[in-house]
Design a protein around this motif. Structure first.
Motif, short mmCIF file in Angstrom:
data_model
loop_
_atom_site.label_atom_id
_atom_site.label_comp_id
_atom_site.label_asym_id
_atom_site.label_seq_id
_atom_site.Cartn_x
_atom_site.Cartn_y
_atom_site.Cartn_z
N GLN A 43 18.08 44.44 -44.47
CA GLN A 43 17.02 45.25 -45.75
C GLN A 43 15.80 45.37 -44.59
OE1 GLN A 43 18.87 47.13 -46.97
NE2 GLN A 43 20.87 46.24 -47.02
N ASP A 51 23.63 49.64 -41.17
CA ASP A 51 22.52 50.53 -41.28
C ASP A 51 21.89 50.80 -39.92
OD1 ASP A 51 21.79 50.29 -44.55
OD2 ASP A 51 23.75 51.15 -44.26
N ASP A 52 20.72 49.60 -39.34
CA ASP A 52 20.41 49.77 -37.87
C ASP A 52 20.68 49.69 -37.26
OD1 ASP A 52 19.60 46.51 -36.93
OD2 ASP A 52 20.71 46.99 -38.92
N ARG A 97 23.47 51.06 -37.06
CA ARG A 97 24.31 53.44 -37.24
C ARG A 97 23.30 53.98 -36.39
NH1 ARG A 97 26.31 55.63 -42.70
NH2 ARG A 97 25.78 57.88 -41.15
N ALA A 98 22.01 52.94 -36.21
CA ALA A 98 21.23 54.07 -35.57
C ALA A 98 20.91 53.64 -34.44
CB ALA A 98 19.46 53.93 -36.48
N LEU A 105 25.68 55.35 -32.04
CA LEU A 105 25.57 56.44 -31.66
C LEU A 105 26.61 56.45 -30.24
CD1 LEU A 105 22.14 56.90 -32.49
CD2 LEU A 105 24.06 57.99 -33.42
N ASP A 112 31.92 59.57 -38.05
CA ASP A 112 31.15 58.74 -39.00
C ASP A 112 31.77 58.93 -40.25
OD1 ASP A 112 27.56 60.69 -39.04
OD2 ASP A 112 28.32 58.24 -37.84
N SER A 113 32.80 59.57 -40.63
CA SER A 113 34.22 59.51 -41.96
C SER A 113 34.81 58.30 -41.03
CB SER A 113 34.47 60.69 -41.43
OG SER A 113 35.79 60.58 -40.28
N LEU A 158 32.94 55.21 -40.83
CA LEU A 158 32.57 53.94 -41.33
C LEU A 158 32.73 53.35 -42.89
CD1 LEU A 158 28.73 55.29 -40.07
CD2 LEU A 158 29.82 53.39 -39.05
N LYS A 159 32.38 53.13 -42.85
CA LYS A 159 32.78 51.74 -43.99
C LYS A 159 31.32 51.38 -44.74
CE LYS A 159 35.71 48.89 -45.07
NZ LYS A 159 36.74 47.98 -44.54
N PRO A 160 30.83 50.93 -45.93
CA PRO A 160 29.75 49.81 -45.26
C PRO A 160 29.89 48.12 -45.45
CG PRO A 160 30.66 50.75 -47.85
CD PRO A 160 31.59 50.91 -47.33
N ALA A 203 33.58 38.48 -46.32
CA ALA A 203 34.35 37.97 -46.98
C ALA A 203 35.23 39.44 -47.36
CB ALA A 203 33.75 38.50 -48.80
#
Lengths: 253, 250, 331
Positions: free
Chosen positions: C66, C136-137, C139-140, C144, C154-155, C157-159, C165
């Motif tokens: 973050q 997240d970064d 993903r940017a 791509l 994008d579907s 994608l998992k968090p 873990a």
């Protein structure tokens, strides 16, 4: 004339602030990737309106799902706590503990356990937002006028009848106050959960768009997403306030 | 109708509200419980209603303990459901007793007619004056055709004119129906106007200080009757006897 | 004799006076993650006094989950920072932000996708339609590219929780990682080696761990930039071929979650895979960048539709501080 002035005052103030902001940005030559002016934000919104609107819808969906869950959970727990001193003693400390636990700490754990993005976000947002509904509804139930409780008792009302016909209707104004507070909390919860846990799979909400724009250094777009979020919060609060007003007016006229 | 024998009531915090109360209430009488605050008259009323139980002694009903709906109670505050209309409020006891809807609404309408509020069936409490709300409360207490009507200083919060008007309506109602009424008040005028019998109570702990039948005669212009004034004077004398001695300001 | 004494005194005076002549320049340097061996060169330069010798008082600002140091850089709060890869460096050009890359810390991008063996997720092509966890970064940036090349969506994608873990509990889990670190942790925990898919093998062949700064600094104080770049290169040289223990000590201090085992694994992986010192760095020195390689990268990205072919990508970097054979690796 005065009422009219009162109504347009916030709008007038807002316009003045925006104008000052834009002038400050021009005058100091601040680049738009540090602090964008209102105009840059508007153009950034216009350029990505489809994407940002979809993100807004996604965040609002989580928010309203969480609010519904919070309302259900809050009322059920409030009724349980009003019904039994034992249940009240058992539930109360846990409800408070859950409320004060920072979401940033537990959100990643919830994402891990639940393994379904939408459900996990809704759970996080519900945890943050159920307590005001619980506390207010419980207070309302406790404030049921003693004389009416006596009246019901004298007429042989069953516990269910007393709950459904007296206690719950009596607590409706308190419930609506709690709901109004919880509405914005649910939005905050949805956003924080998404920030902390990342989103994926389920369509991205505004929190993700803010992060993504930040990583891509698309600062005006980042601000545009934040403005949308703020407007959403204001709209939710106003809508729930309006609901409260309408319900209470109809009740007693 | 009701036998009160050696009843005492001590609350959890140790307050002795009533001590050794004994009296018999006859069917059809209008009994006033008169006394200053703290004399336990409201507590006695609540014991009669079954909302509290005596710590000692017993309350026996000649025809058996009343079932749900057989006791009508009017509180000091009208305590209507604010979200329901006058009709719905009056019909509430019947609804709780499980009576069918249509007959219940008819009975409620009739009760409201009895207290002169036929024009206000759909009005909600916010739209009614204090006196009107009290009438609705009385109608509600009567709708299930109770065996006894218990009233706890119902007119105390109303202005003089409304109070007198309601007192007249109540007395007329009693004379028409012959219902047994137990009425708590701290006003000698009210007791004189309404009651056929008065129990004067003394405070701390609550005891019965005097028990006598009303000597007021006449119905029309009742408040102008000499017997009324005399009876008021007599009760005031008894009351002064039971009031705690007032401390002289030094 | 007198003349010699006077010259010697004058020389001595110069030598003594020189260090006191100018105070060290304060420099803040943002990383794109928490302290780890992948920043060994910079920590070595700090711990062994190389930055100090070059007249630089450097504070290293760690990144983390973050944390977005790029925002601090463009807002003027950091003098330099690490831009994770060439793709992100070209963001500066795309957003018309006047910042440039001045050296390439890594010649090879150590990003990988990591999976379990034997469940049908052994290469990039097989991952289409399967759940993948990236930050997240990411993903940017290189997500791509993978999307465009292998038809991911994008579907899938998992968090990504910056935690292993899920990898340990779910045999179908696929997540992003660094080739220099997570595979070690997985092997430690499960005894088995995971499937490692390097994005450079998928054709995402840009530089990684670039150092970026403002165009303004490059124009107004190029000497500062040069000193920082050279000191950093020397730090890498010392870290990779000398005794890395000062850097190790500094990293362990800065990041209490780091273990000596992971530190050594990462260090060895950096060396054996030639992350810092392979390819053009062998000729041109550590930190090398070439127009040819930038062009190849840009053309690849433009071909997959990620960039407009007319974009002036060369505005995103400058070669003036590298490629001088400084810090040429030992052969």
């Amino acid at each position: 004339m005065n009422r009219l002035l009162e109504r347009i005052a916030p709008v007038g103030f807002g316009v003045a602030v925006l104008a000052a902001w834009q002038c400050a940005v021009w005058a100091t030559g601040t680049p738009k990737y540090v602090v964008p002016g209102p105009w840059d934000i508007v153009t950034a919104y216009a350029a990505s309106s489809g994407e940002l609107n979809a993100a807004l819808l996604s965040t609002l969906t989580v928010t309203f799902a969480a609010l519904a869950a919070a309302a259900f959970l809050g009322v059920v727990l409030a009724v349980a706590m009003a019904a039994s001193v034992l249940l009240r003693a058992a539930i109360q400390p846990w409800a408070v503990a859950l409320q004060v636990t920072p979401l940033v700490a537990i959100a990643p754990l919830i994402i891990l356990w639940v393994n379904q993005a939408f459900a996990a976000l809704v759970i996080c947002a519900t945890i943050i937002s159920f307590f005001p509904i619980l506390a207010n509804t419980a207070a309302g139930l406790a404030q049921t006028p003693a004389a009416l409780l006596d009246l019901f008792k004298l007429n042989g009302a069953s516990r269910w009848q007393t709950l459904l016909l007296l206690r719950l209707p009596s607590a409706v104004p308190n419930f609506l106050t709690g709901l109004r507070i919880s509405g914005t909390l649910a939005l905050v919860g949805a956003v924080v959960a998404e920030f902390v846990a990342g989103s994926g799979g389920f369509a991205s909400g505004l929190a993700y768009r803010i992060l993504e724009a930040g990583y891509r250094l698309e600062i005006p777009k980042m601000f545009a997403a934040m403005v949308l979020l703020a407007l959403a919060g204001v709209a939710i609060y106003a809508a729930l306030g309006g609901l409260e007003y309408l319900v209470l007016r109809r009740r007693e006229r | 109708m009701i036998e009160i024998a050696g009843v005492s009531k001590v609350f959890d915090n140790g307050t002795v509200a009533l001590e050794g109360i004994s009296a018999t209430i006859a069917a059809g009488e209008f009994l006033a419980l008169l006394g200053p605050s703290g004399c336990g008259k409201s507590t006695l009323l609540r014991l009669l209603a079954g909302l509290e139980t005596p710590t000692a002694g017993a309350i026996t009903w000649a025809q058996g303990r009343p079932k749900a709906g057989e006791i009508g109670f009017v509180f000091q505050d009208a305590t209507l459901l604010p979200w329901a209309s006058a009709l719905e409020n009056v019909a509430l006891p019947l609804k709780l007793l499980g009576r069918p809807r249509a007959p219940a609404r008819e009975a409620a309408a009739a009760a409201l007619a009895q207290v002169g509020l036929s024009e206000f069936l759909t009005a909600k409490p916010a739209a009614l004056s204090g006196g009107m709300k009290m009438r609705v409360s009385i109608a509600r207490a009567l709708v299930a055709k109770p065996k006894i009507l218990l009233m706890d200083e119902p007119f105390a919060a109303l202005d003089e004119f409304t109070r007198q008007s309601l007192q007249e309506d109540l007395r007329n109602l009693w004379r028409r129906t012959g219902l047994t009424v137990v009425f708590v008040t701290h006003s000698t005028y009210e007791a004189a106007f309404l009651a056929s019998r008065v129990l004067v109570m003394s405070p701390r702990p609550g005891k019965i200080a005097a028990d006598f039948a009303s000597t007021v005669t006449g119905e029309a212009d009742r408040r102008d009757a000499p017997s009324y004034t005399a009876f008021v004077a007599e009760m005031s004398r008894r009351l002064r006897g039971v009031m705690p001695a007032r401390e002289v300001l030094a | 004799m007198n003349r010699l004494v006077r010259i010697a005194t004058a020389l001595a005076a110069c030598v003594l006076a020189a260090p006191a002549a100018r105070a060290a320049d304060k420099v803040t340097f943002g990383l794109d993650w928490v302290a780890e061996p992948e920043y060994g060169g910079y920590y070595q330069a700090l711990a062994t006094g190389i930055y100090k010798k070059y007249g630089l008082d450097v504070s290293i600002v760690e990144g983390g989950p973050q944390v977005n140091n790029a925002e601090l850089l463009v807002a003027g709060k950091l003098t330099f920072d690490i831009t994770s890869n060439s793709f992100l460096a070209l963001n500066f050009v795309q957003q018309q932000i006047p910042f440039v890359a001045v050296m390439a810390g890594f010649q090879k991008d150590p990003d990988i996708l990591m999976a379990h063996p034997g469940v049908g997720t052994d290469d990039f092509a097989e991952l289409k339609g399967k759940p993948i966890a990236v930050s997240d970064d990411t993903r940017a940036s290189w997500w791509l590219y993978l999307k465009a090349k292998y038809g991911y969506s994008d579907s899938q994608l998992k968090p990504y929780g910056f935690s292993l873990a899920p990898f340990f509990t779910d045999p179908t889990d696929v997540q992003e990682a660094y080739v220099t670190s997570e595979p070690y942790l997985v092997q430690q925990q499960t005894g088995k080696k995971p499937v490692v898919m390097m994005i450079s093998d998928a054709g995402f062949d840009g530089y990684a761990s670039l150092v970026a700064t403002s165009e303004k600094l490059v124009t107004t104080d190029p000497d500062l930039v040069k000193r920082f770049v050279e000191a950093s290169i020397l730090g890498w040289y010392s870290f990779l071929y000398g005794d890395p223990s000062p850097a190790f000590a500094a990293i362990l201090k800065a990041n209490p979650d780091m273990t000596p085992g992971l530190l050594h694994y990462g260090y060895n992986a950096l060396k054996t895979r030639g992350i810092v010192d392979s390819g053009d760095a062998r000729r041109l020195g550590i930190g090398a960048m070439t127009d040819a390689r930038w062009q190849k990268f840009f053309d690849q990205m433009a071909a997959t539709g990620l960039y407009d072919k007319s974009m002036d990508y060369q505005a995103g970097y400058t070669l003036q501080f590298v490629d001088q054979g400084f810090g040429k690796p030992k052969q």
